[in-house]
Enzyme design. Sequence first.
Site, short mmCIF file in Angstrom:
data_model
loop_
_atom_site.label_atom_id
_atom_site.label_comp_id
_atom_site.label_asym_id
_atom_site.label_seq_id
_atom_site.Cartn_x
_atom_site.Cartn_y
_atom_site.Cartn_z
CB ALA A 9 -0.92 0.00 1.22
CE1 TYR A 55 -2.17 -9.08 0.32
CE2 TYR A 55 -4.56 -9.33 0.30
CZ TYR A 55 -3.43 -8.64 -0.08
OH TYR A 55 -3.56 -7.52 -0.86
CG LEU A 71 -5.01 -5.41 2.97
CD1 LEU A 71 -5.60 -6.77 3.35
CD2 LEU A 71 -4.26 -5.49 1.66
CG HIS A 76 -9.33 -2.46 7.10
ND1 HIS A 76 -9.39 -1.16 7.55
CD2 HIS A 76 -8.48 -2.44 6.03
CE1 HIS A 76 -8.62 -0.40 6.79
NE2 HIS A 76 -8.07 -1.14 5.87
CE LYS A 94 -7.17 6.78 8.14
NZ LYS A 94 -7.71 7.02 6.76
NE ARG A 162 -7.92 7.42 -0.95
CZ ARG A 162 -6.91 8.27 -0.87
NH1 ARG A 162 -6.65 8.89 0.27
NH2 ARG A 162 -6.18 8.53 -1.95
CG ASP A 174 -9.97 8.05 3.18
OD1 ASP A 174 -9.41 9.16 3.10
OD2 ASP A 174 -9.36 6.98 3.07
#
Length: 325
Positions: A9, A55, A71, A76, A94, A162, A174
């Site tokens: 990321a 993963y 991620l 999450h 978060k 997002r 976000d």
Amino acid sequence: MRIGVLGAARIAPAALIRSARVVDGVEVAAVAARDRGRAATFARRHGVPTVHGSYEELIADPTLDAVYVPLPNGLHAQWTLAAIAAGKHVLCEKPFTSNAAQAIAVRDAAAGTGLVVMEAFHYRYHPLARRMAGVVREGDLGAIERVETSMCFPLPRFSDIRYQYDLAGGALMDAGCYAVHCLRMLSPGEPTVTAAQAMTLRRDPRVDRAMTADFTLPGGGTGRIQASMWSSTLLRIRADVIGTRGTMAVVNYASPQFPSRFTLTVDGRRRRERIVGEPTYVHQLRAFARAVAGERTNLTPPDDSVAQMSLIDAIYSAAGLPLRP
């Protein structure tokens, strides 16, 4: 503490890689991505010694103590639960999960395991946040009458993940999760949503590009959050508290290692304070490492995340939007 990264990321270098270089006892030891080539490039660029092909493979690595989950929002819960099941400590970006039901599931899975599960609200670990919370908790401002927090920045690229509903996107998730969390930190207790209004995407009206929500606070005060990734308010990161004795105004509470301003006015006397500290991510990683070592340094544990996601769900409901899937 040896930590593995799920996904190459964009946030990982700032949030973890660079911080690990200055936090004693922490090594970023492995990375995995959906594209192994991308993970290998990330590893070479940032000096990560091990690349895993999936993963699942990284989480099963017996040499790792912890997993960092940066991620997309909608993944999450799934991968935090998988890490817990594998006996790994977790630092999860978060928002903690897509919704409150998922947060409860993660909290329940972590309960009694002895594992540290921390939501990565990095600002909360900086001395500025400690000072802000202390002003309110110690009664410097008297009874709290009003709390307003904001997190607004421009993200006009609507193809960004997002903005994807299926990945639990939206401005509230976000940008707004910071404003909600800061409001909760500065409130005398958990706020209650009274109204919310969203500005949505034309191509997907389930997704908010901006959100405003109003609250009542314990003790009779009121609150408001403003969040946006695309609105007429291009940039605003601020927290304001009004009490019976004075006010507190903070500009850029989220990343105070960059220019920020803290102003306190009590009984008519106004002063500015310069609150210094390392980058917020360094403070956060140090707190995570100490929590893994047994210290009580986790300020954003799963119980807090359940309260956080419950309030976010309530805001979406008040705005007439579906909860994130």
